[in-house]
Design an enzyme around this catalytic site. Structure first.
Site, short mmCIF file in Angstrom:
data_model
loop_
_atom_site.label_atom_id
_atom_site.label_comp_id
_atom_site.label_asym_id
_atom_site.label_seq_id
_atom_site.Cartn_x
_atom_site.Cartn_y
_atom_site.Cartn_z
N THR A 165 -1.18 -6.12 8.75
CA THR A 165 0.12 -6.09 8.10
C THR A 165 1.11 -6.23 9.22
O THR A 165 0.76 -5.97 10.37
CB THR A 165 0.32 -4.71 7.43
OG1 THR A 165 -0.69 -4.51 6.45
CG2 THR A 165 1.68 -4.54 6.80
N ARG A 193 -5.12 -6.63 -6.65
CA ARG A 193 -5.19 -5.43 -5.81
C ARG A 193 -3.89 -5.27 -5.01
O ARG A 193 -3.41 -6.20 -4.40
CB ARG A 193 -6.37 -5.53 -4.85
CG ARG A 193 -6.50 -4.38 -3.84
CD ARG A 193 -5.89 -4.70 -2.49
NE ARG A 193 -6.06 -3.62 -1.51
CZ ARG A 193 -5.48 -3.61 -0.31
NH1 ARG A 193 -4.69 -4.60 0.05
NH2 ARG A 193 -5.68 -2.61 0.52
N GLY A 195 -2.25 -3.06 -1.87
CA GLY A 195 -2.51 -2.12 -0.79
C GLY A 195 -1.33 -1.17 -0.69
O GLY A 195 -0.54 -1.01 -1.64
N ASP A 196 -1.21 -0.54 0.45
CA ASP A 196 -0.13 0.43 0.64
C ASP A 196 1.18 -0.21 1.08
O ASP A 196 2.24 0.40 0.98
CB ASP A 196 -0.56 1.49 1.68
CG ASP A 196 -0.91 0.88 3.04
OD1 ASP A 196 -1.19 -0.34 3.12
OD2 ASP A 196 -0.89 1.63 4.03
N THR A 216 -0.64 0.69 8.93
CA THR A 216 -1.43 -0.54 8.80
C THR A 216 -2.90 -0.14 8.65
O THR A 216 -3.27 1.01 8.88
CB THR A 216 -1.29 -1.47 10.02
OG1 THR A 216 -1.79 -0.80 11.17
CG2 THR A 216 0.16 -1.87 10.25
N GLY A 219 -5.13 0.71 3.44
CA GLY A 219 -4.18 1.19 2.43
C GLY A 219 -4.84 2.07 1.39
O GLY A 219 -4.20 2.96 0.81
N1 ASP Z 1 -2.57 -1.80 4.88
C1 ASP Z 1 -2.79 -3.13 4.35
C2 ASP Z 1 -3.37 -3.05 2.99
O1 ASP Z 1 -4.07 -2.08 2.69
C3 ASP Z 1 -3.68 -3.98 5.19
C4 ASP Z 1 -3.62 -3.78 6.65
O2 ASP Z 1 -2.62 -3.37 7.19
O3 ASP Z 1 -4.63 -4.02 7.32
O4 ASP Z 1 -3.19 -4.00 2.26
#
Ligand code: ASP
Length: 315
Positions: A165, A193, A195-196, A216, A219
């Protein structure tokens, strides 16, 4: 003033620094920087360089928070659209809502003049399809995507290798503390889906009185722990930035079920301190840092979370 961002931020970090130096509002400064990251195809996790979902469609997520007003704009699983952090900012400015997802987010993008763009680059399309060819039988490949995808999401989704991210946290010249994120999420994720990164409180949170945090990597864990909000709330309760980060990671470390992997926490406080801590991530994690006494941005190494840390509740 301060600017912290993860290592993926390199194409846009200096732009945000320049805007902060010119006394631009921090949200505008970090959204402008993130837009550069989204445009850079060499960043293999965000925007044009990102990865598609299981059926080969790009679905991007982004979030923006103004820590002075606590206004938030976010977009999730948006198809055919860039720049998405800017779109999240428009949600914040133009709508009585905080979050738009999927086709509704795309509809809003069209209404305000964002072009239709499938975002998917040739290399991501090739890697996506080669992986499916390895995983699926000839019959499944012929029927694809009209096959059950849920069993595949256990085997094919590879968050450790292909995900990340970009996150930016800033304190601007008016002492406003702000946060923004953008990602294409996990490669081969199940369609829809989230993520966070678009979830305020999980992937990002900002409050100009105390500080900001953004995460990052996994999530699926930070959404369960409300990690970004936990950090800012702990500071509100008087904990130091470092203790707040350690306590939030303690909660991640305590999870024993579900999908468990690494998380990187980025955080700043209102006094100009910053912390970037890596939890269960293989290798060295780096991040970008700038404050006015530095002549140029520095790429620094995150600390490893230590489960034996001495920053206990109450410190
Ligand atoms: N946190 C992000 C997600 O879960 C992905 C990442 O940062 O690797 O979508």
């Amino acid at each position: 003033m301060i600017l912290v961002a993860n290592s993926e931020a390199w194409p846009g970090f200096e732009k945000s620094v320049g805007l902060l130096k010119a006394n631009t509002h921090g949200v505008d400064a970090i959204v402008a920087g993130i837009s550069e990251v989204e445009r850079e195809i060499k960043v293999r996790s965000v925007g044009y360089g990102g990865w598609p979902n299981m059926i080969g469609r790009m679905e991007c997520d982004a979030g923006v928070m103004d820590g002075t007003t606590r206004e938030v704009g976010s977009v999730g699983a948006v198809p055919d659209t860039l720049p998405v952090a800017a779109l999240a900012h428009e949600v914040m400015k133009r709508l009585p809502h905080v979050m738009l997802t999927g086709e509704g987010a795309r509809r809003f993008a069209s209404e305000i003049g964002f072009p239709l763009d499938d975002v998917l680059c040739d290399d991501s399309r090739r890697v996506w399809w080669e992986r499916l060819q390895k995983e699926l039988t000839p019959e499944e490949l012929r029927a694809f995507p009209d096959i059950p995808l849920a069993p595949l999401s256990r085997t094919i989704t590879d968050p450790e290798r292909v995900r990340d991210t970009t996150v930016f946290l800033s304190q601007d010249s008016a002492r406003g503390i702000h946060a923004a994120t953008s990602t294409s999420g996990w490669a081969w994720k199940y369609p829809g889906r989230l993520g966070d990164s678009p979830i305020p409180g999980a992937g990002f949170y900002a409050d100009s009185r105390y500080g900001a945090a953004a995460c990052t990597h996994t999530g699926e864990m930070t959404m369960r722990c409300g990690t970004a909000r936990s950090i800012v709330l702990a500071m509100r309760f008087g904990h130091s930035l470092r203790a707040a980060v350690d306590m939030a990671i303690d909660d991640l470390a305590e999870l024993g079920t579900g999908f468990l992997a690494g998380v990187v926490v980025h955080a700043i406080d209102a006094a100009g301190n910053h912390e970037v801590a890596s939890f269960r991530c293989p290798g060295e994690i780096k991040y970008w840092f700038w404050e006015p006494k530095l002549s140029k941005p520095e790429l620094r190494v995150a600390r490893q979370y230590d489960p034996q840390h001495t920053t206990q509740r109450g410190n």
